[in-house]
Structures are given as structure tokens and as C-alpha cells.
Design an enzyme around this catalytic site. Structure first.
Site, PDB file in Angstrom:
ATOM      1  N   GLU A 112       0.869  -1.178   0.000  1.00 52.38           N
ATOM      2  CA  GLU A 112       0.000   0.000   0.000  1.00 52.38           C
ATOM      3  C   GLU A 112       0.901   1.221   0.000  1.00 52.38           C
ATOM      4  O   GLU A 112       1.893   1.280   0.730  1.00 52.38           O
ATOM      5  CB  GLU A 112      -0.898   0.007   1.240  1.00 52.38           C
ATOM      6  CG  GLU A 112      -1.730   1.279   1.409  1.00 52.38           C
ATOM      7  CD  GLU A 112      -2.523   1.276   2.714  1.00 52.38           C
ATOM      8  OE1 GLU A 112      -3.054   0.205   3.075  1.00 52.38           O
ATOM      9  OE2 GLU A 112      -2.601   2.331   3.379  1.00 52.38           O
ATOM     10  N   GLU A 135      -1.587  11.202   4.341  1.00 58.92           N
ATOM     11  CA  GLU A 135      -2.601  10.972   5.361  1.00 58.92           C
ATOM     12  C   GLU A 135      -2.465  12.080   6.396  1.00 58.92           C
ATOM     13  O   GLU A 135      -1.361  12.569   6.650  1.00 58.92           O
ATOM     14  CB  GLU A 135      -2.409   9.624   6.060  1.00 58.92           C
ATOM     15  CG  GLU A 135      -2.679   8.419   5.201  1.00 58.92           C
ATOM     16  CD  GLU A 135      -2.528   7.129   5.989  1.00 58.92           C
ATOM     17  OE1 GLU A 135      -3.558   6.526   6.341  1.00 58.92           O
ATOM     18  OE2 GLU A 135      -1.382   6.738   6.254  1.00 58.92           O
TER      19      GLU A 135
END
Length: 393
Positions: free
Chosen positions: A204, A209
Site C-alpha cells: 500500500e 494521510e
């Protein structure tokens, strides 16, 4: 005022040591400038470059192209993090306006009422247009006695799966982040095919974020952005702690304006940064196999048995696997969750990750956390101005 000639005895009796000191000062200054120039040159020369790139996708959001570019993920699954939102295809949660895409969290109680969210009396809610193959993630029943609730927030998650994906290249996203406690905006990528197995074996890539909590939040609020890679032989044995980093904005937050979040990636390196390569969150060279990089234990417990820790990437590209596959882009605004992204005990967190009633506890504190969410949609949404993807030619 002085009149007449002015005596300057230092001109008649020059101190040779003073002249020497001046020469030394200029010489040392020259060495500093020359050394800085040499370092800049060699740093520039050693900086990894991608090579020739071909544009494969560009969206400036004149329209919301859900036919050829974007897919909505509509589900109550919690996405493995036990997040507290359901994701919808509603125009309340995702829409294009003035050439920008808005991904907006809203209250479920605005649609079905707060008592129905809490299950007083019990209430059944089915998600319209659910895209989840597991039907149990398409509806929920709230019951105050059983302490089960309908997910208290509606939000949006979109992806480019089936439309656009790259193996090595560049991704560039111009976005403004949302404000509000426990909001979790993300720009990230998953593999088109799980070539090495289920998450996190196939990898991933988290380009950005963040947390919507204010700068006073002790676990990095909206004045921080983070980039990372997730990889590991098991979900509970993830090497992300060895491949992550962050950047902080000391004067403003990342919700105060648009910033460019970028990924550069080939079979030699992977770089994640905000606005400039100088302000990178992660700059990783593929110089050792990921199984070796992880330093995983030789033996792990699998149920009641002890087994040798498997290397999922033994047949992949040396030093690069699992990041040697095609990845597609995801953009979303999540809310809360029990995976540790919001640490227990930090910032007045109204739930515990290990609690069986975490979503219920969060929902019961709606008046507290919703008060921190701006009523202005521009500030509560993740606003995306443009998305570009290039692939190595």
C-alpha cells in the site's frame, strides 16, 4: 561638528595582524560558499530521477467523471480500520463545484434522525447503491439495548480502479485538507491485483494521510501530513514503521490552502513529498529486499502452531517487491477508527480502540466532536483541485 583636517593614525601605523585577519575572514567565507556550492551540486547530481514520463490521466474537475475516471465505494465495512463512517455516492458527500472536487463528511442524523442512529427505538438502515460484495456491509441495525448504532457519519471514498493505474511513474494531487476532530483525509494507492496475497502482502502506498484535529492535538494534527508504505507477511506484522515520515507546516495548517502531494516511483527509489522534493516525507532507495528490511521474526504463531515466517516476495523483483506492480489511486475522508491512527488517550479521544462499543461511544459524543467541524463546507471537505498521473514511457 568637526572642522579642519581629521587625524587618522591607523592609516599611518597599519596593524599587519588586522590585515591578515581580514584576509582570513574573506578566505573562510569563500570556503563556506564554495563548500555549499559543491554540496548542492553533488546532492543535485545524486538525486534520483524518474526518466521519461507519459501522462496517463489528468482531471481538473470541470465535471465529475464517474464513467471513465472515478468509482464510488459505497459500503459500511469500515475498510479494515473499523472506521465510523459509511461511504456513499450521494451528492451530499461528493460533488464538483467551480472546478474542484469536494469530499464532504456529513451527519447520518441529518438524514435519519439522531434517535435512529442510536437505536431508540431499534432502526434498520440499508445503504442505497451499495458496491460491497458482502451484503452484511450494506446495512445496519441500531439498538440502544444492544449498544449497536448506525454509522454516525456519511462520507465519500472514490478510486480509479479499472480506469487508471500505473507501475512506476508520478502522481501529483493538489488538495486542501479538512478541519474537524477525528477526520482522516487520505490520498493513497492499492495494487490492482493482489499478486503477493492479501493486505499488506501486496503493498500500500500512502501519498498523504492527515488528521483534522487542530495543531494543539498531541498526536500530530492538521499541521502535519504523513507519507508511508505498508507491507508485511501478515496484517499484524506490518513493516510500515520502517517506511514512513512526515512534514509539518509551522506557520499555517494544511487546511489553510492548497498544497501539492506527490509520489515519484521507479525500480530504484520511491519518493513522497509535499510541494517540493526538498520537503519530502519519505525518500526510500530500493537497496535491500523488503523481507530483509522488515527484520521479521524467524518463527511466528499461526493459531496453535508455530510456523516459519513466510517471505511473500521471494519470487518478486529483488529489492522492489511488493512495489513492482500496478497501483490505482484512492481519495477519501474517513472518520475515526480503531487501528491506532488516533492513539488512545490523546486529545480527549471519546472511544477506546479495544472497546466492543467504540462506534457507539463515538456516536454518543456527537455534540462534542461535531462542534469542531466547520459549518462551511469548504473547510469541512477535502477539496481537490487537480489530479495527474504519469507512467514511465
Amino acid at each position: 561638528m568637526l572642522t579642519g583636517p581629521i587625524e587618522k593614525p591607523w592609516l599611518a601605523n597599519k596593524d599587519k595582524r588586522l590585515g591578515l585577519s581580514n584576509v582570513l575572514v574573506y578566505f573562510i567565507a569563500f570556503l563556506g560558499i564554495a563548500g555549499g556550492a559543491v554540496r548542492c551540486f553533488f546532492t543535485w547530481k545524486s538525486t534520483e530521477r524518474l526518466g521519461n514520463l507519459c501522462l496517463v490521466m489528468e482531471d481538473t474537475f470541470d465535471t465529475f467523471d464517474t464513467a471513465n475516471t472515478w468509482n464510488h465505494e459505497v459500503t459500511m465495512s469500515g475498510f479494515g480500520n473499523q472506521e465510523f463512517e459509511m461511504t456513499t455516492a450521494s451528492s451530499n458527500n461528493s460533488f464538483v463545484q467551480d472546478g474542484k472536487l469536494f469530499l464532504v463528511p456529513t451527519l447520518t442524523s441529518d438524514v435519519i434522525g439522531y434517535d435512529n442512529v442510536l437505536g431508540s427505538p431499534p432502526f434498520t438502515f440499508n445503504l442505497t447503491g451499495c458496491t460491497d460484495a458482502n451484503a452484511t456491509n450494506c446495512g445496519a441495525v441500531s439498538n440502544a439495548t444492544a449498544e449497536t448504532v448506525i454509522p454516525p457519519v456519511m462520507s465519500a471514498r472514490i478510486n480509479t480502479l479499472g480506469h487508471h493505474a500505473i507501475k512506476y511513474g508520478r502522481v501529483e494531487i493538489s488538495a486542501k485538507l479538512p478541519r474537524g476532530d477525528w477526520l482522516w483525509p487520505a490520498l493513497w494507492m492499492l495494487p490492482v491485483d493482489d499478486a503477493y496475497g492479501p493486505w499488506p502482502r501486496s503493498g500500500e502506498i500512502d501519498i498523504m494521510e492527515a488528521r483534522g484535529n487542530g495543531p494543539e492535538y498531541p498526536a500530530q494534527g492538521v499541521d502535519y501530513v504523513r507519507g508511508s508504505l505498508n507491507w508485511g507477511p501478515f496484517s499484524w506484522l506490518n513493516g510500515v514503521s520502517k517506511t514512513f515520515g512526515w512534514w509539518t507546516n509551522r506557520r499555517k495548517t494544511f487546511a489553510d490552502g492548497f498544497h501539492t502531494y506527490a509520489l515519484e516511483w521507479n525500480d530504484r527509489f520511491l519518493r513522497i513529498y509535499v510541494d517540493s522534493r526538498l520537503t519530502y516525507m519519505l525518500n526510500l532507495k530500493f537497496n535491500e529486499p523488503f523481507f530483509q528490511r522488515g527484520g521479521f521474526p524467524t518463527v511466528v504463531q499461526n493459531g496453535t502452531d508455530f510456523i516459519q515466517t513466510p517471505n511473500p516476495w521471494s519470487n518478486g523483483t529483488k529489492n522492489v517487491a511488493p512495489f513492482d506492480q500496478r497501483f490505482y489511486l484512492i481519495m477519501n475522508v474517513a472518520v475515526g477508527g480503531t487501528n491506532g491512527w488516533f492513539p488512545d488517550g490523546a486529545g480527549g479521544k471519546p472511544w477506546l480502540d479495544g472497546s466492543l462499543t467504540a462506534t457507539t461511544d463515538f456516536a454518543k459524543k456527537q455534540s462534542d466532536w461535531y462542534a469542531t467541524w466547520p459549518q462551511n463546507v469548504d473547510d469541512r471537505a477535502m477539496v481537490v483541485d487537480s489530479v495527474k498521473m504519469w507512467e514511465l514511457c
